[in-house]
Design a protein around this motif. Sequence first.
Motif: not given
Length: 235
Positions: A39, A66, A68, A97, A99, A120, A122-125, A127, A160
């Motif tokens: 990510v 992913t 962003v 992906r 986003i 954010l 919902d994302l793996h954290w 980064l 975030r």
Amino acid sequence: MTTEIEWWDYDDADELAAAVAGDVQFIIESAIDARGAAVVALAGGKTPLPIYEQLAKAKLDWKRVTIVPGDDRLVPLGDPLSNVTAIGKVFIPRGARVIPLISATVADYKAAGRAADAILQDLHWPLDLCLLGVGGDGHAASIFPGPDFDEALNGPKERRALGVMPDPLPPEAPVARVSLSKAAIVSARALMIAITGQAKRDVLEQAIEQGVSSQYPVGRILADVELPVDIHWAA
Ligand code: 6PG
């Protein structure tokens, strides 16, 4: 805290693009090896576009990536000012992906910031990478002086992203923004800056020297970073 900063100088923007794309590729590959996914937050604006063109050529397992934008302007998808549109054009065809932080239906910038934060969350954290650009006025991501400056810099660590109304509005994109918070930026496993031109280099050097009390947002951000930071620069 003294931030460890390493400058990487290149002869031109193409050389910078190739080198930074290589570093980002390595970070993505390492995350995929370790966790099966990566990510990353990528800078908006124009400077990084040649980096992205190079990176998109990399042989990566793109469906595990992913992306962003580190910030975006409060404009509809497809607008020339939309960072996610520019990033998506390059990486969606590769299968990544991408986003958006902004949903076209949100008009109020603070609500847009809360919605971006929810996305954010919902994302793996943290980064795997945050790649930042720097504006000629010393902003990074969309952390700008104005009514949201303090919240962007000193808000709750778990926040975030937030809505930002720059004051003054930057002439190149005079609109409200959503941005990663400083806490989100400095928590990234890797932090890189890519800039071109002597003027931005001068601003960045001054910002680093001023540190935590810098008049420039990027100085405040870098003063709070715990990992070494790579700054890539070409004239
Ligand atoms: C934004 C960007 C911003 C950018 C600088 C530099 O949306 O404004 O993400 O942080 O990196 O404004 O932009 P340029 O590279 O276009 O000068």
